[in-house]
Structures are given as structure tokens and as C-alpha cells.
Design a protein around this motif. Structure first.
Motif, PDB file in Angstrom:
ATOM      1  N   THR A  90     -44.121-120.614-135.335  1.00 59.56           N
ATOM      2  CA  THR A  90     -43.765-119.258-134.952  1.00 59.56           C
ATOM      3  C   THR A  90     -42.996-119.259-133.641  1.00 59.56           C
ATOM      4  O   THR A  90     -42.992-120.241-132.904  1.00 59.56           O
ATOM      5  N   HIS A  91     -42.381-118.099-133.330  1.00 61.86           N
ATOM      6  CA  HIS A  91     -41.552-117.990-132.129  1.00 61.86           C
ATOM      7  C   HIS A  91     -41.816-116.697-131.351  1.00 61.86           C
ATOM      8  O   HIS A  91     -41.015-116.336-130.488  1.00 61.86           O
ATOM      9  N   ASN A  92     -42.894-116.008-131.660  1.00 63.19           N
ATOM     10  CA  ASN A  92     -43.197-114.777-130.936  1.00 63.19           C
ATOM     11  C   ASN A  92     -43.805-115.098-129.573  1.00 63.19           C
ATOM     12  O   ASN A  92     -44.562-116.052-129.417  1.00 63.19           O
ATOM     13  N   LEU A  93     -43.442-114.294-128.577  1.00 69.33           N
ATOM     14  CA  LEU A  93     -43.902-114.525-127.205  1.00 69.33           C
ATOM     15  C   LEU A  93     -45.345-114.062-127.039  1.00 69.33           C
ATOM     16  O   LEU A  93     -45.686-112.932-127.400  1.00 69.33           O
ATOM     17  N   ARG A  94     -46.174-114.941-126.478  1.00 70.01           N
ATOM     18  CA  ARG A  94     -47.585-114.595-126.267  1.00 70.01           C
ATOM     19  C   ARG A  94     -47.813-113.974-124.891  1.00 70.01           C
ATOM     20  O   ARG A  94     -48.545-113.017-124.748  1.00 70.01           O
ATOM     21  N   SER A  95     -47.181-114.520-123.864  1.00 65.26           N
ATOM     22  CA  SER A  95     -47.400-113.975-122.526  1.00 65.26           C
ATOM     23  C   SER A  95     -46.298-114.444-121.607  1.00 65.26           C
ATOM     24  O   SER A  95     -45.673-115.480-121.836  1.00 65.26           O
ATOM     25  N   ALA A  96     -46.048-113.655-120.566  1.00 67.29           N
ATOM     26  CA  ALA A  96     -45.094-114.022-119.519  1.00 67.29           C
ATOM     27  C   ALA A  96     -45.493-113.267-118.259  1.00 67.29           C
ATOM     28  O   ALA A  96     -45.967-112.128-118.321  1.00 67.29           O
ATOM     29  N   LYS A  97     -45.312-113.900-117.105  1.00 71.10           N
ATOM     30  CA  LYS A  97     -45.695-113.298-115.838  1.00 71.10           C
ATOM     31  C   LYS A  97     -44.451-112.986-115.015  1.00 71.10           C
ATOM     32  O   LYS A  97     -43.533-113.803-114.931  1.00 71.10           O
ATOM     33  N   ARG A  98     -44.422-111.792-114.401  1.00 74.90           N
ATOM     34  CA  ARG A  98     -43.309-111.416-113.538  1.00 74.90           C
ATOM     35  C   ARG A  98     -43.530-111.970-112.137  1.00 74.90           C
ATOM     36  O   ARG A  98     -44.587-111.756-111.535  1.00 74.90           O
ATOM     37  N   ALA A  99     -42.548-112.716-111.644  1.00 76.98           N
ATOM     38  CA  ALA A  99     -42.624-113.283-110.301  1.00 76.98           C
ATOM     39  C   ALA A  99     -42.188-112.257-109.270  1.00 76.98           C
ATOM     40  O   ALA A  99     -41.685-111.174-109.602  1.00 76.98           O
ATOM     41  N   ALA A 100     -42.360-112.605-107.995  1.00 78.12           N
ATOM     42  CA  ALA A 100     -42.014-111.682-106.908  1.00 78.12           C
ATOM     43  C   ALA A 100     -40.533-111.337-106.906  1.00 78.12           C
ATOM     44  O   ALA A 100     -40.141-110.244-106.481  1.00 78.12           O
TER      45      ALA A 100
END
Length: 366
Positions: A90-100
Motif C-alpha cells: 500500500t501507499h497511503n500515508l499513516r502519519s507525518a509531523k509538522r516541523a517548526a
């Protein structure tokens, strides 16, 4: 009731069923068909759903159109794609964090994600060469990556996407295959293409330029994927019935280099030559257009280090490998041994240094 009607598809062009339920191809137009001169009605009849841009449209749209149709795509090169869903991929995004600084980091995606209301996205890129990195292989075996174009997927549960998988197996051999996927949360009646669906008879190799477009069509009743290899001339278009749960929200468009299957520890990113998307454009209702320069930057972090570096332009996305490199020059051999590539670790610095060759041998003498 026609087959496409039973699949929930209403489109104004001919469809022919494939061996994969819910997926249909469109017959090739005649060789004298020229999208530059045909009427809008004739374009739609043959499944060409991008409107011919006029003088009042975004210049980037006009440039992309001219690039796509500056050559004739011959009927004899129109492919009937073989379709092979890949269990578990699969290729769906699970999580990502926004940096400063406003950018995003995570274990999976590197590239540009443009928010908005989009019905399609296109892009060209050169298929990258991949080699074994210093990071350990993933639990699925070897080192894996995919370069692709998509719509939805960030802030939604579904994503329509298509691209190329670049993989290095446990023995250090590189493999390349084209694929598409219309992910939505799997249900009992989901079609096979909610998982990565390989197209093994659409041949792709590193150094070749490919074109890809993904579209929501007919007011959100179907999806369309088009693929072309500029080097071989092979091309095809496939129309898909929506999987259960597909929302057609179009809230983002993406141009991505990915560590698939949720990234580390399942997959581990290989060293790759720069992935440079060009003519990277997304479109929405009423002729609206967007491009990567208005998007958010995503980078992949794995095994405790940042593995990618991304640069956004007006209609370009450049994704470089930024992870640790082995001592000495890094070299890769293209499939079939046509070329040997070398990387010196500074941005887009892969160069062809030899070939053809049967193998690369690492010895102290060079």
C-alpha cells in the motif's frame, strides 16, 4: 445493463473490460488523430479528458499540453496492460509531523503535497536508479521505494496514485515495475486495485522518462490513470470503478518519492538517483490550476536520520537522497547492464561513468 454500468461507471467514451474486475481500458484512437486539432467533443469521445488550454489559461498548463502532444502516440504502441494486485502493498500515508519551519517529516513520503480542491494531477520524471544503502533492509526483505503522482491521501482515507516501484532485493539486484492503486479502506467487496497493482508488461528502466496522469472523471463516478514511456512510446489509459469508501474529495495533489508499506521497519529506502518531477500540475473545477511551489514539503526520516532533501519549483519537485553513503564512490548498474552510474554525494550528481557491463566488482584498486 452494460458492464461499466454494473460497475457504477458512467463515462462518455468507450470502455473495454480487463481481466481485473472494475478496471477498463479505452481503445486507441486512429493514428491520424491529433489532439492539437481535434474538437473538445472528439477528445472526450476517445478518453482525452484534459481540456486543450487556451491563451487565457495558465502558461504552465499550455506548456504541459504541448509537451504531452508534441509527438504522435501510435495506436500500435497502445498497451493492453496486465494487472497484478500485490497483497499487502500500500501507499497511503499513516502519519507525518509538522516541523517548526512548516515542513513535514515522517517515515514514508518525500516530495510536495498541494492542498486545495483537485480533480487531477500530472507529472513527468526520469525513473531513478537504486542501489543498496548503509541502512539495514526492511522486514519485507531488501530495500524498497516508489516514485508516483497522486490525488488525495493527506487528510483523507483514500488516494488515487500511479508510479514506478524501484526495489533492491536481498542480493543487491535492482528491479523496476510500474503500478497504480486506488486505496480506500478495504471492505469485503473492494476491488483488487485498492492495493498496489503492478503492470509488468509496461516496461520501465532507470534513465527513461515516464509521463503519468491521475484523474477523477464524470463528476466523481470513476477514476482514470494514464501512463506513457517517452523512450519506448508505449502508453495506455485505464478507467476504474470507485472502490467502496472512495470520497473523491481531491483535498491534495502529490508528487512523491516513498518508502512504501508504511516505511521503517517494513520497508527501507535505497540510495536513489535524483527524482525530478517536471510539468507537475494539478487541476480543479472551473479550470483552476496548482503546482508544487504552493505545496507543503515532506521528507522521509528513517533509522534515526533524514534520508531525503526536497526542493520545490513552479512546476517541478526535486527529491535527492540525503542519507549516509558508503565510503568511496557509490555506483549502480541499470537493468540489462546498459549503463553504470556513479554518485559523489552532492545533490543531483549521478553521472554515467561506463557501460554496458555485466556486473560491478568492488575491489581496493577501484
Amino acid at each position: 445493463m452494460s458492464i461499466q454500468q454494473s460497475a457504477g461507471i458512467r463515462v462518455p467514451y468507450e470502455l473495454v473490460p480487463t481481466t481485473l474486475p472494475g478496471a477498463f481500458i479505452t481503445p486507441a484512437p486512429p493514428d491520424d488523430f491529433d489532439p492539437n486539432t481535434e474538437s473538445p467533443a472528439a477528445l472526450i469521445k476517445h478518453g482525452f479528458l484534459w481540456r486543450h488550454p487556451g491563451q487565457g489559461d495558465d502558461p504552465v498548463l499550455r506548456t504541459a499540453w504541448e509537451r504531452a502532444f508534441s509527438r504522435r502516440w501510435r495506436a500500435e504502441d497502445r498497451l493492453v496492460p496486465e494487472l497484478e494486485p500485490q497483497v499487502g502493498k500500500t501507499h497511503n500515508l499513516r502519519s507525518a509531523k509538522r516541523a517548526a519551519d512548516g515542513t513535514f517529516t515522517g517515515g514514508q513520503w518525500a516530495g510536495s503535497v498541494v492542498p486545495g480542491k483537485w480533480t487531477g494531477a500530472i507529472g513527468y520524471w526520469v525513473v531513478p536508479a537504486v542501489t543498496e544503502p548503509l541502512q539495514p533492509q526492511g522486514t519485507e526483505g531488501g530495500w524498497n521505494s516508489s516514485s508516483w503522482v497522486g490525488i488525495d491521501g493527506f487528510g483523507s482515507d483514500d488516494v488515487l496514485q500511479a508510479g514506478v516501484q524501484q526495489e533492491v532485493d536481498t542480493n543487491g539486484n535492482a528491479h523496476y515495475v510500474a503500478w497504480f492503486e486506488w486505496f480506500a479502506p478495504p471492505q469485503a467487496d473492494s476491488p483488487g486495485y485498492v492495493l498496489q497493482t503492478n503492470i509488468p508488461n509496461f516496461m520501465v528502466s532507470p534513465g527513461q522518462t515516464v509521463y503519468c496522469s491521475v484523474l477523477y472523471v464524470s463528476n466523481g463516478t470513476a477514476g482514470q490513470v494514464s501512463f506513457a514511456n517517452q523512450a519506448t512510446g508505449e502508453h495506455f489509459s485505464i478507467t476504474l470503478a470507485p472502490p467502496p469508501g472512495a470520497t473523491f474529495s481531491g483535498n491534495t495533489a502529490e508528487w512523491i518519492m516513498e518508502a512504501p508499506d508504511e516505511g521503517e521497519p517494513t520497508s527501507s529506502l535505497p540510495i536513489f538517483t535524483p527524482v525530478v518531477f517536471t510539468s507537475a500540475i494539478c487541476c480543479g473545477p472551473n479550470g483552476t490550476a496548482g503546482n508544487p511551489s504552493g505545496g507543503d514539503t515532506f521528507n522521509i526520516v528513517g533509522f534515526g536520520t533524514t534520508l531525503t532533501s526536497v526542493t520545490l519549483g513552479l512546476d517541478t519537485v526535486t527529491i535527492d537522497y540525503a542519507g549516509p553513503l558508503p565510503a568511496g564512490p557509490v555506483c549502480g548498474l541499470s537493468p540489462g547492464g546498459q549503463a553504470v552510474w556513479q554518485y559523489d554525494g552532492t545533490g543531483a550528481s549521478w553521472t554515467q561513468v561506463g557501460g554496458p557491463a555485466a556486473q560491478i566488482v568492488a575491489v581496493t584498486a577501484g
